[in-house]
Every structure is written in C-alpha cells, then in structure tokens.
Design a protein around this motif. Structure first.
Motif, short mmCIF file in Angstrom:
data_model
loop_
_atom_site.label_atom_id
_atom_site.label_comp_id
_atom_site.label_asym_id
_atom_site.label_seq_id
_atom_site.Cartn_x
_atom_site.Cartn_y
_atom_site.Cartn_z
N UNK A 85 -14.15 -4.63 -7.94
CA UNK A 85 -12.39 -4.95 -8.03
C UNK A 85 -11.43 -3.87 -7.74
N UNK A 86 -11.53 -2.44 -8.09
CA UNK A 86 -11.10 -1.24 -7.70
C UNK A 86 -11.38 -0.76 -6.40
N UNK A 87 -11.88 -1.84 -5.41
CA UNK A 87 -11.99 -1.18 -4.56
C UNK A 87 -11.83 -2.27 -3.33
N UNK A 88 -12.02 -3.78 -3.84
CA UNK A 88 -11.66 -3.94 -2.95
C UNK A 88 -8.89 -4.01 -3.23
N UNK A 89 -9.11 -4.14 -4.78
CA UNK A 89 -7.61 -3.29 -4.83
C UNK A 89 -6.88 -2.52 -3.78
N UNK A 90 -8.18 -1.78 -3.42
CA UNK A 90 -7.46 -0.46 -3.09
C UNK A 90 -7.49 -0.10 -1.41
N UNK A 91 -8.73 -1.64 -0.93
CA UNK A 91 -8.65 -1.72 0.57
C UNK A 91 -7.28 -2.70 0.69
N UNK A 92 -7.09 -3.46 -0.25
CA UNK A 92 -5.50 -4.94 0.12
C UNK A 92 -4.11 -3.66 -0.17
N UNK A 93 -4.54 -2.81 -0.31
CA UNK A 93 -3.37 -1.33 -0.02
C UNK A 93 -3.32 -0.98 1.62
N UNK A 94 -4.10 -1.50 1.96
CA UNK A 94 -4.18 -1.39 3.68
C UNK A 94 -3.75 -2.34 4.73
#
Lengths: 245, 276
Positions: free
Chosen positions: B4-13
């Motif tokens: 989930x943290x990885x995906x949240x980071x992804x959507x910051x791009x």
C-alpha cells in the motif's frame, strides 16, 4: 371479395456476374395472398425475394409496391443460431421497431405494448428475458417472427422458416402464419421446400427454376402434367388425393 | 515498504496518474466496440491493425514526427481498406487481416533495422510502458475515447441490429455499409490510443477479453457492454498497479490479468455455478 394489388414484379432478371439466377420473372401479389414460392436448390427463390427486399439489385425489370406498404422479413439461417449471442428475447423483438426508427431511437408506450401483444399472440411472453441462443429452434423462429411482426407489416416475407423445425413445430408455425393471414390480413410470401406442409394454408403456388414455370392454385399445380417430376418427388399428388378423399 | 505504501508512493508521481487516465479511457472505449467485433467474428482486426500501428510508429519515429498521430492516420485508412477488401468478397476477412498485418509488421521491422537508433522507443510501443505516457497522450486518449463512446452510444441500436443480422438491418433501412465503415474507423482509433499503455502487440486483447468475460455472465447485449466496460476498467487499474509493483511491462501485465479473470469466470461458470 377482391383485394388490391400490393406488389407487382415485371420482367425481373437478376445475375451473379455471368450466371442468371432469376430470368424474366413476372407476377403480382394481392392483399391477403398466402403464396408459397417453391423450386429446387439454386432455382433462384432466395435471390428473387432478396431482390424484392432490396438486398440485391436487378439487372432488368421492375418491382412496384404502392406507397406506404410495409414489409416484415424473416431471413434464412439467422445469427440467432449462435447460441452464445448475448441478446434477450425482448431486445431482439424490440429491434424490429428500433431498427426502423430515426434518432433518438426510443420506444413509445404504445410500441412497448405492441411488443407485449406480439409476444402474447405467438405465446412466447414467458421467454421475454431469456437469451435467444438458449431457446429451442421453434421458439427462436417465433421470436424472429415476432421481430418481423412487431411493426405491423402489410407483407411478410419468409425464407425457409421451417427448415430446422420438426413436424409438430412446422404445423404450429404454419397455424400462426395462417392466423396472421386470415385474421390480421397480412400478405405472406413464403419460400419453402416443404410445400406438402404449406399446401393446407396457401392460396397460390409459384414454382420457378430461374424462370417462372407455374403460378396458380395448389390443385392446379398438382394437375399440371409438365410438373409431374417435381410433384412425384414431393409426393404431392398423393397428398392432394388424400385431401380430396 | 509494504504494497500500500508503495502504491501510494507510485500515485505521487505524475506518470502513474497519466497511465491511469489513458488506461481507463481505453478500457471503456475498447469495451464499447468489442462486442460488435467479437460477435461479427471480426475480433482479429484489432490484432491486424496493431501490426499496422507498429509500422506507422516506426515511420513516425524515423521522421521524428508525432508517432501516434502518424500511426492513427495510417491505421484508420488500413482499417477501412480491410473492410472494403472483405466487402468485395474477393478476400475473406481473416485473410485480409493476416496479409495486411504481416506486410505491415515486415515493413515496420525493416524500417527499424535500416534506420536503427530507436530500438528502445520501439520496445515501449510494442509492449506498453507507463513511464513513456506523456500529457498529450492523456488528452488524446480521453478525447478520442469520448468520441468512440459517443458514436457507439448514438448508433447503438443500428450496430446491434447489424451485428445480429446484417440482412435484417438492411431491410429495416439501416445503411450497413456506412455503419461498417464507421466501425472500422472506431477500431482504428481505439487501437492507436491504446498503444501507449498496452503496446501494439497486446492492444487487441483489450477489445476481445472484456467482451468474452462479460459473455460468461450476461443474457442481454446492453448488459454485455456495461459489464465488459466495468470489468475492463478494474482489470486495467489493477494491471497498471501490478505493472508498477512488479516492474513488468504494463500491456503484458494487463493481458495476463485478463487471462486469469477469464479463466476464473469460465471455470466458475462451468463447474461451480448452479445450472438452470
């Protein structure tokens, strides 16, 4: 009682490249006629009705219908035989109205009632939400007949509608057509190989082999000496004699 | 870092959002045309046209012009050309598609080989890459998807009638020649706008899979389109997230997910679903 002419075909010739499928055919159809168009495979029956329907172009001749005459069509070998086709009975029957409408294509209350009435008349109202591919051959034919009838056509053209049906289903189907013809005044043009089953209902036979070889009543057809090979093949003289006894 | 943290980071791009917009718009538009092609047994046209798109992109990259626009003109023209070849009955639909696809692919690879220098770019066009999606691709995808959806919705009853039975549609007064041409143009457009996310080799799956997945459940035509679109949107979203997490090509990930979902619903239908 005399009926108005509803279709007039004069000197019709239809060719596929160099092959002549229909040659110089002329006949007229009156209101409330129930005509069987018969002939061997490749005799031009389907070509003839496809030309009448405007699906094929004639090289020569004319087809005249009075203004405002509407036509319903039940084609041969339909896509509905694809049993995986995702279409419900009400979608298919509704197509009979919606395909002819202009944009926006929305059914009125009256048209929705027409659909219900036709489904009731053909005794398939309980199939409304069924997938057409899941129905039996006889039920599918009724659905497609409902689609052809829902716009209240003056003329109904059917191309071998009973070829996939068993004896009982064929009789039921012809009973429905007869009811439409006598009670609702629908003119019927029926291409069929099954003249023996249709003979109880029709008032005229058109026999063709590229050319039109016979146009008259079923009795006269059976008496015609020139046609005896065809009549013999289809055991029709026996049927006529059986009817008269 | 968990998923989930990885995906949240992804959507910051920005690239992830761009991929999402392109993916979702293509998922919906391709689901809208899919049923007509699948049921007319013309679904391989998407596959054939994707090869043509490859050739178009190769030409675009060679001349350093906008490869997608260049490709769209070529693909739409070829789509109509294939249709006309089929209509004249001198060549069957599948033969016309096979020939065109092979020639286009050969042309594209020869061009890539002769010119050289754009092989990396070409790979991203072949299998889809969410990193390469530009802002202009997002605008193009959304605009053309809206056009495709609007045209299909407007012509829904005519297209349904023609797909079910072309002769009946003609007798009812529908201009089936014009309708087939419109459908060919829509397919061409959909194939090209899906290339960035799916890649030329895999875009046709986005036309076919959602329809056959929906057909496992539905009885009606309208519901088939709706369920195809909804399932395709979910699959594309999860596919893009999977692509990011696993560092797999986006098109391949989405196709594999489609395959898994299809297998799942097929087996459920055949084995577990109560009959009747």
């Amino acid at each position: 009682m005399s009926h108005e002419q509803i279709l007039d075909i004069r000197n019709l010739t239809v060719k596929y490249h160099t092959f002549t499928a229909v040659s110089n055919v002329s006949f007229s159809v009156n209101e409330q006629d129930f005509i069987a168009i018969i002939g061997a495979n490749g005799s031009g029956k389907t070509t003839l009705i496809k030309t009448v329907l405007g699906l094929l172009n004639a090289q020569e001749g004319t087809i005249v219908t009075p203004t405002g005459v509407t036509v319903g069509y039940l084609p041969q070998h339909t896509m509905s035989l694809d049993r995986f086709f995702p279409a419900t009975v009400d979608e298919v029957v509704g197509m009979g109205l919606l395909a002819k409408k202009r944009f926006p294509k929305i059914l009125s209350k009256q048209e929705k009632q027409n659909i219900e009435d036709v489904l009731h008349m053909l005794n398939i109202q309980h199939l409304t939400h069924k997938r057409i591919g899941a129905l039996s051959g006889g039920q599918q034919q009724r659905v497609l007949l409902a689609r052809a009838l829902v716009s209240n056509p003056d003329v109904l053209i059917l191309d071998e509608p009973t070829s996939a049906l068993d004896h009982n289903m064929r009789k039921q189907f012809f009973d429905i057509l007869s009811h439409l013809n006598t009670s609702h005044g629908v003119t019927i043009l029926l291409v069929t190989h099954d003249i023996a089953s249709a003979s109880d209902y029709i008032n005229r036979v058109i026999y063709m082999d590229q050319k039109l070889l016979f146009d008259g009543t079923f009795s006269a057809f059976c008496e015609d000496q020139k046609l005896s090979p065809f009549i013999h093949t289809h055991s029709l003289r026996h049927k006529k004699m059986g009817d008269e006894s | 870092m968990n998923i989930i943290q990885e995906l949240m980071a992804a959507f910051s791009y920005g690239f992830m959002w761009r991929a999402l917009f392109v993916g979702v718009s293509v998922a919906i538009s391709s689901s809208f045309i899919g049923p007509y092609l699948v049921l007319k047994r013309f679904s391989m046209i998407g596959h054939g046209l994707s090869h043509v798109a490859f050739a178009g992109i190769a030409v675009g990259l060679l001349f350093r012009t906008a490869p997608l626009i260049f490709s769209m003109v070529i693909v739409v023209s070829v789509s109509v050309f294939i249709l006309k070849l089929n209509e004249t009955a001198k060549l069957h639909g599948d033969a016309a598609i096979g020939l065109t696809a092979a020639v286009a692919m050969a042309f594209g690879t020869v061009l890539a080989s002769v010119a050289g220098g754009f092989n990396v770019d070409l790979f991203s066009f072949l299998f889809g890459s969410i990193l390469t999606i530009q802002r202009i691709d997002v605008y193009l995808s959304i605009t053309f998807s809206i056009v495709v959806i609007a045209v299909v919705t407007t012509l829904y009853h005519d297209l349904f009638s023609m797909t079910f039975e072309e002769d009946f549609a003609k007798v009812s007064g529908i201009n089936t020649k014009r309708l087939n041409t419109i459908l060919a143009v829509l397919v061409g457009v959909t194939v090209v706008i899906g290339i960035r996310a799916m890649g030329t080799l895999l875009i046709s799956s986005l036309i076919i899979f959602p329809t056959i997945i929906a057909m496992q459940f539905t009885k009606g035509f309208k519901t088939t389109i709706v369920i195809a679109a909804v399932s395709s949107v979910f699959i594309v979203i999860f596919g893009l997230m999977g692509s990011y997490l696993l560092d797999w090509p986006s098109g391949s990930t989405i196709v594999l997910l489609n395959g898994v979902v299809f297998l799942g619903v097929y087996l459920y239908n055949r084995i577990l679903r109560p009959q009747g």
